[in-house]
Design a protein around this motif. Structure first.
Motif, PDB file in Angstrom:
ATOM      1  N   ASP A   4       0.817  -1.235   0.206  1.00  9.91           N
ATOM      2  CA  ASP A   4      -0.157  -0.052   0.056  1.00  9.91           C
ATOM      3  C   ASP A   4       0.824   1.437  -0.087  1.00  9.91           C
ATOM      4  O   ASP A   4       0.633   2.319  -0.714  1.00  9.91           O
ATOM      5  CB  ASP A   4      -0.860   0.087   1.336  1.00  9.91           C
ATOM      6  CG  ASP A   4      -2.116  -0.765   1.228  1.00  9.91           C
ATOM      7  OD1 ASP A   4      -2.289  -1.404   0.086  1.00  9.91           O
ATOM      8  OD2 ASP A   4      -2.757  -1.410   2.256  1.00  9.91           O
ATOM      9  N   VAL A   5       1.877   1.111   0.756  1.00 12.79           N
ATOM     10  CA  VAL A   5       2.869   2.557   1.003  1.00 12.79           C
ATOM     11  C   VAL A   5       3.393   2.660  -0.349  1.00 12.79           C
ATOM     12  O   VAL A   5       3.487   3.921  -0.860  1.00 12.79           O
ATOM     13  CB  VAL A   5       3.746   2.232   2.208  1.00 12.79           C
ATOM     14  CG1 VAL A   5       4.660   3.419   2.072  1.00 12.79           C
ATOM     15  CG2 VAL A   5       3.092   2.122   3.368  1.00 12.79           C
ATOM     16  N   THR A   7       2.535   1.578  -3.258  1.00 15.67           N
ATOM     17  CA  THR A   7       1.262   2.233  -4.188  1.00 15.67           C
ATOM     18  C   THR A   7       1.078   3.565  -3.999  1.00 15.67           C
ATOM     19  O   THR A   7       0.912   4.360  -5.140  1.00 15.67           O
ATOM     20  CB  THR A   7       0.301   1.120  -4.151  1.00 15.67           C
ATOM     21  OG1 THR A   7       0.554  -0.080  -4.447  1.00 15.67           O
ATOM     22  CG2 THR A   7      -1.031   1.757  -4.983  1.00 15.67           C
ATOM     23  N   TYR A   8       0.862   3.998  -2.901  1.00 12.63           N
ATOM     24  CA  TYR A   8       0.565   5.457  -2.383  1.00 12.63           C
ATOM     25  C   TYR A   8       1.574   6.212  -2.976  1.00 12.63           C
ATOM     26  O   TYR A   8       1.341   7.335  -3.584  1.00 12.63           O
ATOM     27  CB  TYR A   8       0.163   5.599  -1.003  1.00 12.63           C
ATOM     28  CG  TYR A   8      -0.943   4.839  -0.428  1.00 12.63           C
ATOM     29  CD1 TYR A   8      -1.807   4.347  -1.152  1.00 12.63           C
ATOM     30  CD2 TYR A   8      -0.951   4.594   0.971  1.00 12.63           C
ATOM     31  CE1 TYR A   8      -2.877   3.594  -0.541  1.00 12.63           C
ATOM     32  CE2 TYR A   8      -1.926   3.863   1.447  1.00 12.63           C
ATOM     33  CZ  TYR A   8      -3.008   3.434   0.628  1.00 12.63           C
ATOM     34  OH  TYR A   8      -4.033   2.878   1.121  1.00 12.63           O
ATOM     35  N   ARG A   9       2.840   5.889  -2.781  1.00 12.70           N
ATOM     36  CA  ARG A   9       4.157   6.785  -3.122  1.00 12.70           C
ATOM     37  C   ARG A   9       4.080   6.713  -4.615  1.00 12.70           C
ATOM     38  O   ARG A   9       4.329   7.921  -5.182  1.00 12.70           O
ATOM     39  CB  ARG A   9       5.207   6.258  -2.618  1.00 12.70           C
ATOM     40  CG  ARG A   9       5.535   6.192  -1.242  1.00 12.70           C
ATOM     41  CD  ARG A   9       5.887   7.637  -0.657  1.00 12.70           C
ATOM     42  NE  ARG A   9       5.921   7.503   0.963  1.00 12.70           N
ATOM     43  CZ  ARG A   9       5.565   8.535   1.646  1.00 12.70           C
ATOM     44  NH1 ARG A   9       5.024   9.613   1.250  1.00 12.70           N
ATOM     45  NH2 ARG A   9       5.540   8.371   3.006  1.00 12.70           N
ATOM     46  N   ARG A  11       1.480   6.529  -6.493  1.00 15.58           N
ATOM     47  CA  ARG A  11       0.519   7.362  -7.297  1.00 15.58           C
ATOM     48  C   ARG A  11       0.802   8.849  -7.059  1.00 15.58           C
ATOM     49  O   ARG A  11       0.444   9.771  -7.706  1.00 15.58           O
ATOM     50  CB  ARG A  11      -0.893   7.029  -6.416  1.00 15.58           C
ATOM     51  CG  ARG A  11      -1.152   5.695  -6.593  1.00 15.58           C
ATOM     52  CD  ARG A  11      -2.026   5.478  -8.126  1.00 15.58           C
ATOM     53  NE  ARG A  11      -3.112   6.429  -8.369  1.00 15.58           N
ATOM     54  CZ  ARG A  11      -4.433   6.029  -8.233  1.00 15.58           C
ATOM     55  NH1 ARG A  11      -4.734   4.841  -7.956  1.00 15.58           N
ATOM     56  NH2 ARG A  11      -5.263   6.938  -8.652  1.00 15.58           N
ATOM     57  N   ALA A  12       1.345   9.221  -5.952  1.00 14.92           N
ATOM     58  CA  ALA A  12       1.804  10.738  -5.700  1.00 14.92           C
ATOM     59  C   ALA A  12       2.736  11.158  -6.868  1.00 14.92           C
ATOM     60  O   ALA A  12       2.650  12.264  -7.317  1.00 14.92           O
ATOM     61  CB  ALA A  12       2.561  10.816  -4.388  1.00 14.92           C
ATOM     62  N   SER A  34      -3.880  16.150  -5.208  1.00 13.80           N
ATOM     63  CA  SER A  34      -4.108  14.715  -5.165  1.00 13.80           C
ATOM     64  C   SER A  34      -2.580  14.279  -4.776  1.00 13.80           C
ATOM     65  O   SER A  34      -2.734  13.226  -3.756  1.00 13.80           O
ATOM     66  CB  SER A  34      -4.433  14.253  -6.554  1.00 13.80           C
ATOM     67  OG  SER A  34      -4.387  12.925  -6.657  1.00 13.80           O
ATOM     68  N   TRP A  38      -1.997  11.499  -1.651  1.00 10.25           N
ATOM     69  CA  TRP A  38      -1.516  10.244  -1.726  1.00 10.25           C
ATOM     70  C   TRP A  38      -0.249   9.995  -0.700  1.00 10.25           C
ATOM     71  O   TRP A  38      -0.094   9.175  -0.091  1.00 10.25           O
ATOM     72  CB  TRP A  38      -0.916   9.907  -3.041  1.00 10.25           C
ATOM     73  CG  TRP A  38      -2.053   9.394  -3.865  1.00 10.25           C
ATOM     74  CD1 TRP A  38      -2.529  10.571  -5.178  1.00 10.25           C
ATOM     75  CD2 TRP A  38      -2.896   8.358  -3.924  1.00 10.25           C
ATOM     76  NE1 TRP A  38      -3.791   9.641  -5.743  1.00 10.25           N
ATOM     77  CE2 TRP A  38      -4.070   8.479  -4.989  1.00 10.25           C
ATOM     78  CE3 TRP A  38      -2.964   7.317  -3.050  1.00 10.25           C
ATOM     79  CZ2 TRP A  38      -4.877   7.279  -5.148  1.00 10.25           C
ATOM     80  CZ3 TRP A  38      -3.932   6.497  -3.149  1.00 10.25           C
ATOM     81  CH2 TRP A  38      -4.996   6.539  -4.454  1.00 10.25           C
ATOM     82  N   ASP A  39       0.567  11.114  -0.603  1.00  7.95           N
ATOM     83  CA  ASP A  39       1.496  11.197   0.341  1.00  7.95           C
ATOM     84  C   ASP A  39       1.059  11.136   1.999  1.00  7.95           C
ATOM     85  O   ASP A  39       1.769  10.267   2.632  1.00  7.95           O
ATOM     86  CB  ASP A  39       2.545  12.635   0.368  1.00  7.95           C
ATOM     87  CG  ASP A  39       3.291  12.364  -0.894  1.00  7.95           C
ATOM     88  OD1 ASP A  39       3.728  11.393  -1.251  1.00  7.95           O
ATOM     89  OD2 ASP A  39       3.962  13.426  -1.520  1.00  7.95           O
ATOM     90  N   MET A  41      -1.830   9.741   2.898  1.00  6.67           N
ATOM     91  CA  MET A  41      -2.005   8.308   2.823  1.00  6.67           C
ATOM     92  C   MET A  41      -0.755   7.359   3.447  1.00  6.67           C
ATOM     93  O   MET A  41      -1.107   6.408   4.046  1.00  6.67           O
ATOM     94  CB  MET A  41      -2.866   7.834   1.799  1.00  6.67           C
ATOM     95  CG  MET A  41      -4.244   8.260   1.722  1.00  6.67           C
ATOM     96  SD  MET A  41      -5.362   7.607   0.604  1.00  6.67           S
ATOM     97  CE  MET A  41      -4.908   8.676  -0.914  1.00  6.67           C
ATOM     98  N   ALA A  42       0.205   7.449   2.545  1.00  7.84           N
ATOM     99  CA  ALA A  42       1.306   6.894   2.528  1.00  7.84           C
ATOM    100  C   ALA A  42       1.992   7.014   3.961  1.00  7.84           C
ATOM    101  O   ALA A  42       2.499   6.046   4.681  1.00  7.84           O
ATOM    102  CB  ALA A  42       2.518   7.027   1.630  1.00  7.84           C
TER     103      ALA A  42
END
Length: 68
Positions: A4-5, A7-9, A11-12, A34, A38-39, A41-42
């Protein structure tokens, strides 16, 4: 959770690239907001993982300490 981390990075990073490629100010702003989201969330996912590992270590120490 590590997936997840990353993926979030990713996406950012992608949103920042989208912002840089856009010629429209509103699209740039949206992409930059956005990327920040995302950052965050990570960061939150990393913090939750760290806290979980700490709790598990304390629990393991209690279990191992009380059985000896």
């Amino acid at each position: 959770m590590a997936d997840d981390v990353s993926t979030y990075r990713a996406r950012a990073t992608n949103e920042r690239a989208n912002a840089a490629a856009s010629s429209l100010a509103n699209v740039r702003d949206r992409c930059e907001r956005s990327a920040v989201a995302w950052d965050l969330m990570a960061d939150r996912a990393e913090r939750v993982t760290t806290q979980r590992l700490e709790r598990e270590a304390i629990t393991a120490q209690r279990v191992n300490g009380s059985s000896s």
